[in-house]
Design an enzyme around this catalytic site. Sequence first.
Site, PDB file in Angstrom:
ATOM      1  N   ASP A  25       0.846  -1.200   0.000  1.00  0.00           N
ATOM      2  CA  ASP A  25       0.000   0.000   0.000  1.00  0.00           C
ATOM      3  C   ASP A  25       0.880   1.248   0.000  1.00  0.00           C
ATOM      4  O   ASP A  25       0.637   2.209   0.724  1.00  0.00           O
ATOM      5  CB  ASP A  25      -0.963   0.010   1.189  1.00  0.00           C
ATOM      6  CG  ASP A  25      -2.008   1.120   1.114  1.00  0.00           C
ATOM      7  OD1 ASP A  25      -2.158   1.719   0.026  1.00  0.00           O
ATOM      8  OD2 ASP A  25      -2.667   1.395   2.141  1.00  0.00           O
ATOM      9  N   HIS A  70       3.379  10.821  -0.070  1.00  0.00           N
ATOM     10  CA  HIS A  70       2.774  12.120   0.208  1.00  0.00           C
ATOM     11  C   HIS A  70       3.870  13.170   0.297  1.00  0.00           C
ATOM     12  O   HIS A  70       4.997  12.888   0.714  1.00  0.00           O
ATOM     13  CB  HIS A  70       1.980  12.112   1.511  1.00  0.00           C
ATOM     14  CG  HIS A  70       0.676  11.389   1.421  1.00  0.00           C
ATOM     15  ND1 HIS A  70      -0.408  11.893   0.741  1.00  0.00           N
ATOM     16  CD2 HIS A  70       0.281  10.187   1.912  1.00  0.00           C
ATOM     17  CE1 HIS A  70      -1.419  11.038   0.825  1.00  0.00           C
ATOM     18  NE2 HIS A  70      -1.025   9.994   1.519  1.00  0.00           N
TER      19      HIS A  70
END
Length: 450
Positions: A323, A327
């Site tokens: 996953d 960011h």
Amino acid sequence: MSAPISEALSGRDGERVELILRGVTVLDPEAGIDGQHDVVIRDGLIAELTGPGDAEGGSAEVVEAEGLHAFPAFFDPHVHLRTPGREDEEDIQTGTRAAAAGGYCGILAMANTEPPVSTAADVGSLRERAEREASVPVGFLATVTREMKGTELTEMAELRDAGAIGFSDDGLPVNSARVLRRALQYQRLCGGVIALHEEDPELSADGVMHEGPASALLGMAGIPSVSESTMIARDAALAGYEDARIHVQHLSARESVEAVRAAKSGGVRVSCEVTPHHLTLTDDAVRGLDARFKMNPPLRSEDDRTALIDALRDGTIDCIATDHAPHSADEKEVPFEAAAMGVTGLETAFSVLHTELVLPGTIDLGLLVSKLGAGAELFDLTRPTLAPGGEANVVLCDLGAVWTVGEDGYESRSSNSCFAGRELQGRVLMTVAAGQVAYRLRSFSMGVAV
């Protein structure tokens, strides 16, 4: 019937290497290979495994690999490449470099981009970019619903014809049981696995971490584990009713394990994955309010972590997926409540799990290698193997190497790793993907790491 990774996915078509890994310890649990060999790579294939020192070099590059380990390269069915729309965080080039650095020979990219991947043109454009930019083959999922709004299905047959490997609204659940049921009916016609982010927004609401003693102590809104497990139970029931296939993403809780186990025992065609961070960390890590430990689903209790490990061992959990969710610093270096959810993981997955689970004896090395490659089969792709005749997808590791995460930077464009600064043991030195050298540690040359 499964398809070879390099044929079904998209990546750069580069020069196939001639390579001999001399005297390497080979471990391929699925093929029953465990011993010291020369691994001969030729014409994009595992040409042969000989006795140590027996392979003739000729024009091939010879890597003196005694004391090192070769495994089938890993496959990650859950990666966020942020393309299109957020190339400031990641793109196909940097994301696949990160994958190669982590030992992966293939990855599947999620569709929750800006805008989401909802049309055949979107899929086609991404595949064309990957053929120019990808260090390892990439498959692209398309959204289940148009623009991930949860109300109207995408043109699933057209998306499959355009090359979509499967479907997912990951980042959001498919809230409507009616809409998901229709998607499962179409899936029976057009194929492709539906991968599900399982979360009941009515229960998770504005939660920012696991609901438990730590959230109560910090005064933070919690996300209860039943917000995940109740949706798994619902969606498994729908899949069973429609005789369809679903893949449950990022399992995080004991109740979720029990829901999957019950579905499998009832004959439902359901598979599931777990992340390295959910296998090795708990919500205690959040007490310092470091946003690198903020993800969805959240880190949960030690009891949940133990249940995930047990489920990995007994086969309830089918594979390990990162996953990988890059960011920007602007999205993470803010108060915890306001920070974006998600962490990177491609470059650290093997090393973290080797350090935290294999070395203490919690799981054995063969299980780790097997689960890191199992995601391919779940999406109808051929599992990487070191058996002669198979596609050359190989990862070369030094299990004794000690290194510090982030000390030498990252291949990923983002640095939001929850393991940053952690000292780990076991490191990827080289990755061969589809017969091409996709990654070589900068300090590693001809079998010498300095």
